[in-house]
Write a protein that holds these residues in place. Structure first.
Motif, PDB file in Angstrom:
ATOM      1  N   GLU A  48       0.828  -1.205   0.000  1.00  9.80           N
ATOM      2  CA  GLU A  48       0.000   0.000   0.000  1.00  9.80           C
ATOM      3  C   GLU A  48       0.866   1.259   0.000  1.00  9.80           C
ATOM      4  N   ASN A  49       1.969   1.229   0.737  1.00 12.21           N
ATOM      5  CA  ASN A  49       2.868   2.379   0.770  1.00 12.21           C
ATOM      6  C   ASN A  49       3.463   2.660  -0.605  1.00 12.21           C
ATOM      7  N   TYR A  50       3.972   1.614  -1.254  1.00  6.56           N
ATOM      8  CA  TYR A  50       4.565   1.817  -2.576  1.00  6.56           C
ATOM      9  C   TYR A  50       3.503   2.115  -3.628  1.00  6.56           C
ATOM     10  N   LEU A  51       2.292   1.650  -3.412  1.00  5.92           N
ATOM     11  CA  LEU A  51       1.210   2.002  -4.333  1.00  5.92           C
ATOM     12  C   LEU A  51       0.903   3.492  -4.259  1.00  5.92           C
ATOM     13  N   GLN A  52       0.898   4.056  -3.063  1.00  6.62           N
ATOM     14  CA  GLN A  52       0.665   5.495  -2.927  1.00  6.62           C
ATOM     15  C   GLN A  52       1.777   6.305  -3.588  1.00  6.62           C
ATOM     16  N   ARG A  53       3.021   5.884  -3.398  1.00  2.00           N
ATOM     17  CA  ARG A  53       4.125   6.597  -4.043  1.00  2.00           C
ATOM     18  C   ARG A  53       4.042   6.483  -5.563  1.00  2.00           C
ATOM     19  N   CYS A  54       3.656   5.323  -6.026  1.00  2.00           N
ATOM     20  CA  CYS A  54       3.527   5.137  -7.474  1.00  2.00           C
ATOM     21  C   CYS A  54       2.372   5.967  -8.032  1.00  2.00           C
ATOM     22  N   GLU A  55       1.253   6.023  -7.305  1.00  2.00           N
ATOM     23  CA  GLU A  55       0.127   6.846  -7.744  1.00  2.00           C
ATOM     24  C   GLU A  55       0.499   8.325  -7.755  1.00  2.00           C
ATOM     25  N   SER A  56       1.273   8.764  -6.766  1.00  2.00           N
ATOM     26  CA  SER A  56       1.714  10.155  -6.741  1.00  2.00           C
ATOM     27  C   SER A  56       2.592  10.474  -7.947  1.00  2.00           C
ATOM     28  N   CYS A  57       3.520   9.586  -8.242  1.00  2.00           N
ATOM     29  CA  CYS A  57       4.394   9.791  -9.404  1.00  2.00           C
ATOM     30  C   CYS A  57       3.593   9.767 -10.700  1.00  2.00           C
ATOM     31  N   HIS A  58       2.683   8.826 -10.795  1.00  2.00           N
ATOM     32  CA  HIS A  58       1.867   8.722 -12.008  1.00  2.00           C
ATOM     33  C   HIS A  58       0.963   9.938 -12.163  1.00  2.00           C
ATOM     34  N   GLY A  59       0.362  10.395 -11.056  1.00  2.00           N
ATOM     35  CA  GLY A  59      -0.510  11.566 -11.129  1.00  2.00           C
ATOM     36  C   GLY A  59       0.241  12.830 -11.514  1.00  2.00           C
ATOM     37  N   GLN A  60       1.447  13.031 -10.949  1.00  2.00           N
ATOM     38  CA  GLN A  60       2.232  14.208 -11.299  1.00  2.00           C
ATOM     39  C   GLN A  60       2.660  14.172 -12.762  1.00  2.00           C
ATOM     40  N   ALA A  61       3.031  13.012 -13.234  1.00  2.00           N
ATOM     41  CA  ALA A  61       3.402  12.891 -14.647  1.00  2.00           C
ATOM     42  C   ALA A  61       2.209  13.179 -15.552  1.00  2.00           C
ATOM     43  N   GLU A  62       1.031  12.722 -15.164  1.00  2.00           N
ATOM     44  CA  GLU A  62      -0.158  12.989 -15.970  1.00  2.00           C
ATOM     45  C   GLU A  62      -0.511  14.473 -15.966  1.00  2.00           C
ATOM     46  N   ARG A  63      -0.347  15.133 -14.819  1.00  2.00           N
ATOM     47  CA  ARG A  63      -0.638  16.572 -14.768  1.00  2.00           C
ATOM     48  C   ARG A  63       0.334  17.365 -15.643  1.00  2.00           C
ATOM     49  N   LEU A  64       1.606  17.045 -15.566  1.00  2.00           N
ATOM     50  CA  LEU A  64       2.573  17.728 -16.429  1.00  2.00           C
ATOM     51  C   LEU A  64       2.298  17.448 -17.904  1.00  2.00           C
ATOM     52  N   LEU A  65       1.894  16.230 -18.186  1.00  2.00           N
ATOM     53  CA  LEU A  65       1.580  15.896 -19.572  1.00  2.00           C
ATOM     54  C   LEU A  65       0.354  16.659 -20.057  1.00  2.00           C
ATOM     55  N   ASP A  66      -0.648  16.800 -19.201  1.00  2.00           N
ATOM     56  CA  ASP A  66      -1.826  17.594 -19.576  1.00  2.00           C
ATOM     57  C   ASP A  66      -1.452  19.059 -19.796  1.00  2.00           C
ATOM     58  N   SER A  67      -0.561  19.595 -18.956  1.00  2.00           N
ATOM     59  CA  SER A  67      -0.124  20.987 -19.144  1.00  2.00           C
ATOM     60  C   SER A  67       0.626  21.150 -20.460  1.00  2.00           C
ATOM     61  N   ALA A  68       1.468  20.173 -20.783  1.00  2.00           N
ATOM     62  CA  ALA A  68       2.196  20.244 -22.050  1.00  2.00           C
ATOM     63  C   ALA A  68       1.243  20.152 -23.239  1.00  2.00           C
ATOM     64  N   ARG A  69       0.229  19.315 -23.121  1.00  2.00           N
ATOM     65  CA  ARG A  69      -0.744  19.209 -24.210  1.00  2.00           C
ATOM     66  C   ARG A  69      -1.563  20.491 -24.342  1.00  2.00           C
ATOM     67  N   GLU A  70      -1.928  21.096 -23.213  1.00  2.00           N
ATOM     68  CA  GLU A  70      -2.641  22.374 -23.283  1.00  2.00           C
ATOM     69  C   GLU A  70      -1.768  23.458 -23.904  1.00  2.00           C
ATOM     70  N   MET A  71      -0.476  23.437 -23.575  1.00  2.00           N
ATOM     71  CA  MET A  71       0.429  24.402 -24.189  1.00  2.00           C
ATOM     72  C   MET A  71       0.538  24.169 -25.688  1.00  2.00           C
ATOM     73  N   GLU A  72       0.564  22.921 -26.095  1.00  2.00           N
ATOM     74  CA  GLU A  72       0.575  22.638 -27.530  1.00  2.00           C
ATOM     75  C   GLU A  72      -0.696  23.149 -28.199  1.00  2.00           C
ATOM     76  N   ASP A  73      -1.833  22.986 -27.541  1.00  2.00           N
ATOM     77  CA  ASP A  73      -3.082  23.514 -28.102  1.00  2.00           C
ATOM     78  C   ASP A  73      -3.036  25.038 -28.191  1.00  2.00           C
ATOM     79  N   SER A  74      -2.475  25.679 -27.156  1.00  2.00           N
ATOM     80  CA  SER A  74      -2.360  27.140 -27.189  1.00  2.00           C
ATOM     81  C   SER A  74      -1.437  27.599 -28.312  1.00  2.00           C
ATOM     82  N   ILE A  75      -0.342  26.871 -28.488  1.00  2.00           N
ATOM     83  CA  ILE A  75       0.577  27.211 -29.578  1.00  2.00           C
ATOM     84  C   ILE A  75      -0.111  27.020 -30.926  1.00  2.00           C
ATOM     85  N   ALA A  76      -0.880  25.959 -31.043  1.00  2.00           N
ATOM     86  CA  ALA A  76      -1.592  25.721 -32.303  1.00  2.00           C
ATOM     87  C   ALA A  76      -2.595  26.839 -32.583  1.00  2.00           C
TER      88      ALA A  76
END
Length: 448
Positions: free
Chosen positions: A343-371
Motif C-alpha cells: 500500500e505504501n509503494y502504491l501510494q508513491r507510485c500513484e503520486s508519481c503517475h498523477g504528477q506525470a499525468e498533470r505535467l503531460l496535460d499541461s504540455a498538451r494544453e500548451m501545444e493547443d495554445s501554440i496551435a
C-alpha cells in the motif's frame, strides 16, 4: 521316378531328401515357397508333348525311359544349382546395397540438438555474500522448483515480449520483472539477471545494506524474500521519481516561455519533454496496476508468507494451516506487513503517475495554445493576402482599359487634349471604387 520341375527348387537338406519320399518333399518345399504344385508322374518328354515309351517295345523302351529319367535328374540338379547361385548373388547384392544405403544414411545424418541456454547471474545470499556464476536453464529449474513457462517473465532474451512489470509467486520462488530488473528470489538467495543494467545496479545498491546485521538496529529482521521484494519495488519507484524530478523543472520552464517565444529549439524541447512524460506515465501506470492486482489477490500474499515454512493453504477457505502454531501467527503478522508495504509503494507510485499525468496535460494544453496562436497568425497573413489580391484585381482592370487605348487604332479621342487626363482619372477612380466595393462585400460575407 517322378520328375522335378525347374520352377520349384530342390530341398536344401540331404537328410530330409533321404527320409521323405520325393512327392512329399516337393509339396513341402512348394508350400514354403508358395509355388504351384507340379504334376507328379510325368516325364519331361510327356510335358513336351512327346509320346511315352510303351512297355510292349521291350527292354529298349525301358532303357530309354531310364536314360530320360537320369537326364532329367541331371538337368534338375543343374537348374537347382543355377537358381541357388542366383539366390546367393541376389542376397549378396541386397547386402551390398543395404551396406551402401546405411553408409550414406550415416554420412548424411546431422545432429540437430538444441543448445541449452546458459545465464550469467549474480547470486546474493541471505548473509550478504555476492558472487557471479553461470547457470543453465536445467539447473535453474531444478534449484528453484520452477516450470519452464515460469522463466519466460525473467528470461533476458525475451525482454521485448515481457516488457510489462510482473511479480509472480510460486511455491519456492518469487519472479520479479520490473523494467530492466529481472530476478528470482528464493528462501535463502536471489538470482539477478542483467545485473549490469541500471535497474540491476540500483537494486544491488539497495539490497546489500539491508542484509547487513548492523543496519537492523536491534529490530526484528524481515524474511529474506520480503527484503528482496521491498528492495525491488523501492529501486523501481526511486528510478521513476528521479526521472520525474529531472523532467518537471524543464517542463515548468517551457510553460513560462511559451507561447510568447515560438522558436524551433523551444518547440523541440517541448516535444522531447512530452515524449518523456508519456513514457514515464506509462511505466508508472503499469507498476500501479500490478500493485493493485497484487493487493486485490490475498492468495498471492499468503503464498509469500508461507514460503520457507511448514505451512499450506486450504484449497476451500484459503486459510493458512501450519504444523507449528507460532509459525502461523508469524505468517499472519507478515501478511499485514506485506499489505502495508504494498500500500505504501502504491501510494508513491500513484503520486508519481498523477504528477506525470498533470505535467503531460499541461504540455498538451500548451501545444493547443501554440496551435491556436499559429492559426491566428496564419489567419492574419491570409487576410493580408486577400486584400492584396483584391487591389491587384482592381489595378488589372485599369491596365486592361489602358491596353485597349494603346492598340494604335483611331478612336477620334487622340485629337482631343483633355481625353488623356479624363481617361487616366477615370481609371484611377474606378480602381479605388472597385476596391472598396469588393472590401465591403467581403466584410458583409465575414470573409475578412
Amino acid at each position: 521316378m517322378a520328375s522335378v520341375p525347374a520352377s520349384c527348387p530342390r530341398p536344401p537338406q540331404a537328410a530330409v531328401r533321404h527320409l521323405l519320399p520325393l512327392p512329399l518333399q516337393l509339396q513341402l518345399v512348394c508350400r514354403l515357397r508358395r509355388l504351384p504344385l507340379p504334376q507328379l508322374g510325368l516325364s519331361a518328354a510327356a510335358r513336351r508333348g512327346e509320346a511315352l515309351p510303351r512297355a510292349a517295345e521291350g527292354g529298349d523302351g525301358r532303357a530309354a525311359a531310364k536314360e530320360e529319367e537320369v537326364d532329367e535328374e541331371d538337368e534338375e540338379e543343374d537348374v537347382g544349382g543355377r537358381e541357388a547361385g542366383e539366390d546367393d548373388v541376389a542376397r549378396g547384392a541386397e547386402g551390398a546395397g543395404a551396406a551402401r544405403g546405411s553408409g550414406r544414411f550415416a554420412a548424411d545424418y546431422i545432429s540437430l540438438g538444441i543448445r541449452e541456454p546458459v545465464y550469467e547471474v549474480v547470486e546474493v545470499k541471505a548473509n550478504g555474500s555476492v558472487s557471479t556464476e553461470k547457470i543453465s536453464r536445467r539447473q535453474l529449474l531444478k534449484s528453484s522448483g520452477l516450470r519452464l513457462r515460469d522463466t519466460r517473465s525473467v528470461d533476458p532474451s525475451l525482454w521485448l515480449m515481457n516488457s510489462m512489470p510482473s511479480l509472480l509467486v510460486r511455491e519456492q520462488a518469487i519472479l520479479l520483472n520490473l523494467g530492466s530488473l529481472r530476478a528470482i528470489a528464493m528462501h535463502e538467495r536471489v538470482l539477478i539477471f542483467n545485473y549490469n543494467s541500471p535497474g540491476g545496479k540500483v537494486f544491488l545498491e539497495l539490497l546489500r545494506p539491508r542484509l547487513n546485521p548492523r543496519n537492523i538496529n536491534g529490530g526484528p529482521a524481515m524474511p529474506f524474500q520480503l527484503e528482496v521484494v521491498e528492495a525491488a519495488l523501492l529501486s523501481r519507484i526511486q528510478r521513476l521519481e528521479r526521472r520525474l524530478m529531472h523532467v518537471e523543472p524543464r517542463v515548468a520552464t517551457l510553460l513560462e516561455v511559451l507561447p510568447n517565444r515560438l522558436t524551433g529549439d523551444v518547440l523541440e524541447q517541448l516535444r522531447l519533454s512530452k515524449q518523456s512524460l508519456v513514457e514515464l506515465g506509462s511505466r508508472a501506470g503499469d507498476l500501479k496496476q500490478m500493485l493493485i492486482d497484487l493487493l486485490e489477490d490475498p492468495h498471492e500474499i499468503r503464498r509469500i508468507c508461507i514460503m520457507g515454512r511448514n505451512c499450506t493453504l486450504d484449497k476451500v477457505s484459503d486459510d493458512m494451516e501450519c504444523s507449528v502454531p507460532l509459525e502461523k501467527q508469524v505468517a499472519e503478522e507478515e501478511e499485514e506487513e506485506i499489505e502495508m508495504l504494498l500500500e505504501n509503494y502504491l501510494q508513491r507510485c500513484e503520486s508519481c503517475h498523477g504528477q506525470a499525468e498533470r505535467l503531460l496535460d499541461s504540455a498538451r494544453e500548451m501545444e493547443d495554445s501554440i496551435a491556436v496562436n499559429l492559426s491566428s497568425r496564419r489567419l492574419e497573413v491570409s487576410r493580408v493576402e486577400l486584400l492584396l489580391q483584391v487591389g491587384t484585381f482592381c489595378v488589372a482592370v485599369g491596365a486592361l482599359i489602358a491596353g485597349i487605348f494603346g492598340m494604335n487604332l483611331k478612336s477620334y479621342l487622340e485629337n482631343n487634349t483633355w481625353a488623356f487626363w479624363a481617361t487616366t482619372g477615370g481609371i484611377a477612380v474606378g480602381a479605388v471604387a472597385g476596391f472598396f466595393i469588393m472590401y465591403k462585400y467581403l466584410k458583409d460575407r465575414k470573409i475578412l
